[in-house]
Design a protein around this motif. Structure first.
Motif, mmCIF file in Angstrom:
data_model
loop_
_atom_site.group_PDB
_atom_site.id
_atom_site.type_symbol
_atom_site.label_atom_id
_atom_site.label_comp_id
_atom_site.label_asym_id
_atom_site.label_seq_id
_atom_site.Cartn_x
_atom_site.Cartn_y
_atom_site.Cartn_z
ATOM 1 N N THR A 251 88.364 17.788 153.273
ATOM 2 C CA THR A 251 89.146 19.016 153.113
ATOM 3 C C THR A 251 90.650 18.789 153.140
ATOM 4 O O THR A 251 91.412 19.695 152.769
ATOM 5 C CB THR A 251 88.785 20.018 154.231
ATOM 6 O OG1 THR A 251 88.949 19.373 155.508
ATOM 7 C CG2 THR A 251 87.351 20.503 154.089
ATOM 8 N N LEU A 252 91.102 17.620 153.546
ATOM 9 C CA LEU A 252 92.533 17.368 153.708
ATOM 10 C C LEU A 252 93.342 17.606 152.429
ATOM 11 O O LEU A 252 94.427 18.208 152.490
ATOM 12 C CB LEU A 252 92.764 15.962 154.248
ATOM 13 C CG LEU A 252 94.211 15.568 154.562
ATOM 14 C CD1 LEU A 252 94.853 16.559 155.538
ATOM 15 C CD2 LEU A 252 94.260 14.145 155.138
ATOM 16 N N PRO A 253 92.896 17.172 151.253
ATOM 17 C CA PRO A 253 93.689 17.439 150.046
ATOM 18 C C PRO A 253 93.934 18.924 149.811
ATOM 19 O O PRO A 253 95.040 19.321 149.414
ATOM 20 C CB PRO A 253 92.846 16.821 148.926
ATOM 21 C CG PRO A 253 92.042 15.764 149.596
ATOM 22 C CD PRO A 253 91.709 16.327 150.937
ATOM 23 N N GLY A 263 105.616 22.088 155.902
ATOM 24 C CA GLY A 263 104.696 22.691 156.860
ATOM 25 C C GLY A 263 103.929 21.637 157.634
ATOM 26 O O GLY A 263 104.044 20.432 157.386
ATOM 27 N N TYR A 264 103.114 22.100 158.587
ATOM 28 C CA TYR A 264 102.357 21.213 159.462
ATOM 29 C C TYR A 264 100.868 21.267 159.134
ATOM 30 O O TYR A 264 100.284 22.361 159.043
ATOM 31 C CB TYR A 264 102.532 21.613 160.927
ATOM 32 C CG TYR A 264 103.732 20.982 161.594
ATOM 33 C CD1 TYR A 264 103.589 19.872 162.421
ATOM 34 C CD2 TYR A 264 105.012 21.502 161.415
ATOM 35 C CE1 TYR A 264 104.677 19.286 163.048
ATOM 36 C CE2 TYR A 264 106.113 20.932 162.031
ATOM 37 C CZ TYR A 264 105.934 19.824 162.849
ATOM 38 O OH TYR A 264 107.018 19.246 163.466
ATOM 39 N N LYS A 287 105.827 17.115 149.138
ATOM 40 C CA LYS A 287 106.011 18.394 149.813
ATOM 41 C C LYS A 287 106.711 18.244 151.172
ATOM 42 O O LYS A 287 106.999 19.249 151.825
ATOM 43 C CB LYS A 287 104.654 19.089 150.018
ATOM 44 C CG LYS A 287 103.977 19.491 148.714
ATOM 45 C CD LYS A 287 102.701 20.284 148.954
ATOM 46 C CE LYS A 287 102.967 21.696 149.407
ATOM 47 N NZ LYS A 287 101.730 22.520 149.461
ATOM 48 N N GLY A 288 106.970 17.021 151.589
ATOM 49 C CA GLY A 288 107.625 16.822 152.883
ATOM 50 C C GLY A 288 106.790 17.333 154.046
ATOM 51 O O GLY A 288 107.299 17.830 155.049
ATOM 52 N N ILE A 289 105.465 17.180 153.911
ATOM 53 C CA ILE A 289 104.540 17.725 154.900
ATOM 54 C C ILE A 289 104.512 16.829 156.144
ATOM 55 O O ILE A 289 104.683 15.623 156.070
ATOM 56 C CB ILE A 289 103.127 17.810 154.297
ATOM 57 C CG1 ILE A 289 103.104 18.841 153.170
ATOM 58 C CG2 ILE A 289 102.088 18.166 155.346
ATOM 59 C CD1 ILE A 289 101.890 18.723 152.303
ATOM 60 N N LEU A 290 104.265 17.437 157.278
ATOM 61 C CA LEU A 290 104.079 16.695 158.514
ATOM 62 C C LEU A 290 102.596 16.681 158.855
ATOM 63 O O LEU A 290 102.015 17.726 159.177
ATOM 64 C CB LEU A 290 104.891 17.322 159.652
ATOM 65 C CG LEU A 290 106.403 17.223 159.447
ATOM 66 C CD1 LEU A 290 106.961 18.573 159.034
ATOM 67 C CD2 LEU A 290 107.103 16.733 160.698
ATOM 68 N N LEU A 291 101.967 15.522 158.744
ATOM 69 C CA LEU A 291 100.575 15.350 159.143
ATOM 70 C C LEU A 291 100.577 14.906 160.598
ATOM 71 O O LEU A 291 101.115 13.850 160.934
ATOM 72 C CB LEU A 291 99.881 14.300 158.280
ATOM 73 C CG LEU A 291 99.826 14.566 156.776
ATOM 74 C CD1 LEU A 291 99.104 13.427 156.063
ATOM 75 C CD2 LEU A 291 99.138 15.889 156.481
ATOM 76 N N ARG A 292 99.968 15.685 161.461
ATOM 77 C CA ARG A 292 100.030 15.413 162.895
ATOM 78 C C ARG A 292 98.624 15.260 163.461
ATOM 79 O O ARG A 292 97.834 16.199 163.444
ATOM 80 C CB ARG A 292 100.767 16.550 163.611
ATOM 81 C CG ARG A 292 100.890 16.363 165.112
ATOM 82 C CD ARG A 292 101.742 17.464 165.724
ATOM 83 N NE ARG A 292 101.777 17.311 167.173
ATOM 84 C CZ ARG A 292 101.396 18.231 168.049
ATOM 85 N NH1 ARG A 292 100.944 19.397 167.624
ATOM 86 N NH2 ARG A 292 101.468 18.015 169.342
ATOM 87 N N GLY A 293 98.313 14.072 163.950
ATOM 88 C CA GLY A 293 97.039 13.852 164.612
ATOM 89 C C GLY A 293 97.069 14.439 166.014
ATOM 90 O O GLY A 293 98.005 14.202 166.775
#
Length: 350
Positions: A251-253, A263-264, A287-293
């Motif tokens: 679902t990540l894409p 966005g986060y 998109k300059g997205i922040l992927l946060r685990g």
């Protein structure tokens, strides 16, 4: 140990890793609390998808699972004995233990991770257990033990996601995937902050429950496979501010497509069975997205979350799908595996 205290505890363990069907219950001697420990009578335990993953042998990373692992990470109970040097607790206090026992504040590290109950360390599917005093948090007085047992993983994960480097604020759009424990707590905490909620599910019945809980927009992803496009329509092409991403690779894409620029996307789980070959890196950069685990949260965050709950008692009440007795723990695991629940599955221990 005082003669008035229990000498025996009944607890479950996995005779071997591979399936929750290897759960075995046995009697063991109760360990007296060491200095700076407390002995807790466990009243309730809630289940996580992680519990199925650990039992199935699919726990990832450098995790080393102890032999005859006592499963489950989330509990609520009552303090019945104090070790030497314990000053902040008294007998009778109603408490939860943080899932990662030694994650008191700040960032986690490898050593702290090794104290994760029900995975790297033995869990709490037992009648009595000792805990480090620093791992405990009081839960709201108006909650039952069953309700409080849902806090350490699902609730704290959602709280950490929405109150991390960029705290949620009124008017933000928040996307929840599914209607499991994390998603439902995320819905409740986001509503308490005045946010606008979009939630997905394959079940109209589950979406109806989410709507009753306050979700303003619901999407059945079986009816709308391109659910990320539906999210963009709802947000007038901008995208959401936060995504609670529990699906993982499958679902990540779409989550990346549904989030706004900068966005986060809070990566929490991997329940989706779908595999994709989409260039996630390129999309993230564009998109300059922040992927946060997200790795649950600290004791400090847990205490902050309890303050939020006390301030919003009606909006944050846990949604419990079903409670199983202690003797039917394997049935609780089987019910969780079917993924037909909304909210949490709980085992009443005492």
């Amino acid at each position: 140990m005082s003669e008035s205290l229990p000498q025996i505890t009944r607890e479950y363990h996995l005779s071997e890793i591979g399936t929750y069907k290897n759960l075995v219950v046995e009697e063991k001697a109760v360990k007296p609390p060491k200095p700076h420990e407390v002995l807790v009578k466990v009243h309730a335990v809630s289940l996580q998808y992680r519990d199925l993953v650990v039992a199935g042998g699919f726990y990832t990373g450098n995790a080393r699972v102890p032999e005859k692992l006592v499963p489950c990470s989330d509990m609520a109970g009552e303090i019945i004995a104090l070790g030497d040097g314990v000053a902040d607790w008294k007998i009778g206090d109603r408490v939860c233990a943080n899932l990662v026992l030694d994650h008191v504040h700040g960032d986690t590290n490898f050593a702290i991770q090794q104290t994760s109950m029900g995975g790297q360390a033995h869990g709490c599917l037992t009648q009595y257990r000792t805990f480090p005093a620093h791992s405990l948090v009081r839960f709201p007085d108006f909650w039952s033990y069953e309700e409080a047992s849902t806090l350490p993983c699902a609730a704290l994960t959602a709280y950490n996601a929405l109150n991390g480097p960029r705290r949620i604020k009124a008017g933000d759009y928040v996307l929840m995937l599914g209607t499991g424990g994390v998603a439902i707590f995320g819905l409740q905490f986001a509503l308490a902050a005045g946010a606008i909620i979009i939630i997905t599910s394959s079940s109209d019945d589950k979406l109806q429950i989410a709507s009753k809980l306050g979700a303003q927009h619901v999407i059945n992803y079986n009816k709308f496979p391109d659910w990320d496009d539906e999210v963009l329509k709802i947000t007038n092409g901008v995208g959401v501010d936060h995504v609670l991403e529990v699906g993982g690779e499958g679902t990540l894409p779409r989550s990346i497509n549904a989030v706004r620029m900068a966005g986060y996307v809070h990566i929490i789980g991997f329940v989706s069975k779908e595999v994709n070959n989409i260039n996630i890196v390129g999309r993230t950069i564009r998109k300059g997205i922040l992927l946060r685990g997200i790795q649950i949260g600290s004791v400090e965050q847990f205490k902050e979350m309890v303050k939020l709950i006390i301030a919003n008692p009606e909006k944050t009440r846990p949604v419990i799908d079903r409670v199983f007795p202690f003797g039917e723990a394997m049935g609780a695991f089987a019910y969780l595996e079917k993924q037909q629940h909304v909210g949490k599955v709980v085992i009443k221990v005492t």
